[in-house]
Design an enzyme around this catalytic site. Structure first.
Site, short mmCIF file in Angstrom:
data_model
loop_
_atom_site.label_atom_id
_atom_site.label_comp_id
_atom_site.label_asym_id
_atom_site.label_seq_id
_atom_site.Cartn_x
_atom_site.Cartn_y
_atom_site.Cartn_z
N GLU A 82 -7.55 3.70 -6.16
CA GLU A 82 -6.57 2.62 -6.05
C GLU A 82 -7.03 1.54 -5.08
OE1 GLU A 82 -1.84 1.83 -4.99
OE2 GLU A 82 -2.70 3.84 -4.75
N GLU A 136 3.33 -2.51 -8.86
CA GLU A 136 2.57 -1.31 -9.25
C GLU A 136 1.97 -1.57 -10.62
OE1 GLU A 136 1.92 1.36 -7.56
OE2 GLU A 136 3.51 1.79 -6.12
#
Length: 245
Positions: free
Chosen positions: A26, A145
């Site tokens: 990430e 997100e």
């Protein structure tokens, strides 16, 4: 008038990799997107600040403090989801926020959602949460997100260069819209002057030497010496005779 300031906050970094899955980290994806968006925003009349521009760990408190210290007009925290789901979602603080925060988030969310839905990706909606970076920032703030790193379908999009360019474009377009910033007009470039023809170098004594070498005259006269009609006639006749040979 002072430029508006946007703080882009790539989630995680350094010792904190964030979510991991399908050979992706990430922290690397969030930094890549933040850099792409910052580059695109360079075409607009806005100041862009990144909380990190390398693989550095920052606490949540430090991220919020950074945005507060630069007196940002908007704060965007960029993340990638995990947990086996799919799709895109956005968050604002679930505590007291003014209507501006909600309205700006809605406009930004819809711009990004329009893009992801063109790929058949689920829009999980506009949500609220007690995230520290949303709670501690003093300006309108949003956390996005981008898909689920541990879902194969979503991860395939996160690995696709064309999709990630489009995601960067969508985030940029949303930020430009909600902050109402104008594109920067490039300064006109001056028209280059056309090259001037070179002026030949005049070498009178050299010209005399050429005539001597050709047998037209026999003495090395000074270039500024006067010439009689008789001498002139002799030179012309020698030229005419040489052309007959």
């Amino acid at each position: 008038m002072a430029k508006k300031i946007i703080v882009l906050d790539p989630g995680h970094g350094g010792k904190d990799p964030g979510a991991v899955g399908n050979d992706l980290l990430e922290k690397e994806i969030t930094l890549m997107i933040a850099r792409k968006v910052a580059k695109r925003l360079g075409n607009y009349d806005v100041t862009v600040r990144l909380t990190r521009d390398d693989d550095t760990f920052l606490s949540l408190d430090a991220r919020a403090a950074f945005a507060n210290n630069v007196k940002a007009d908007y704060y965007l925290s960029i993340h990638v989801n995990a947990g086996g789901g799919t799709g895109f979602e956005s968050f604002i603080y679930n505590g007291p926020v003014n209507s501006v925060t909600g309205n700006l988030r809605t406009a930004l969310h819809q711009t990004i959602a329009t893009f992801v839905k063109s790929y058949g990706i689920v829009d999980r909606g506009e949500k609220k949460a007690n995230f520290a970076v949303l709670r501690q920032t003093n300006m309108p703030a949003c956390l996005i997100e981008m898909l689920f790193i541990d879902t194969a379908k979503d991860a395939a999009f996160l690995k696709d260069d064309e999709f990630m360019r489009g995601m960067s474009d969508a985030i940029t377009a949303g930020l430009v819209q909600i902050l109402n910033v104008e594109a920067v007009t490039p300064a006109p470039q001056p028209t280059p002057e056309p090259p001037q023809p070179s002026t030949p170098v005049w070498n009178p004594q050299g010209e005399i030497q050429k005539l001597i070498d050709a047998g037209i005259i026999f003495n090395n006269h000074p270039a500024d010496a006067p010439v009689t009609w008789g001498e002139f006639a002799a030179v012309i006749n020698r030229i005419l005779n040489s052309n007959k040979q």
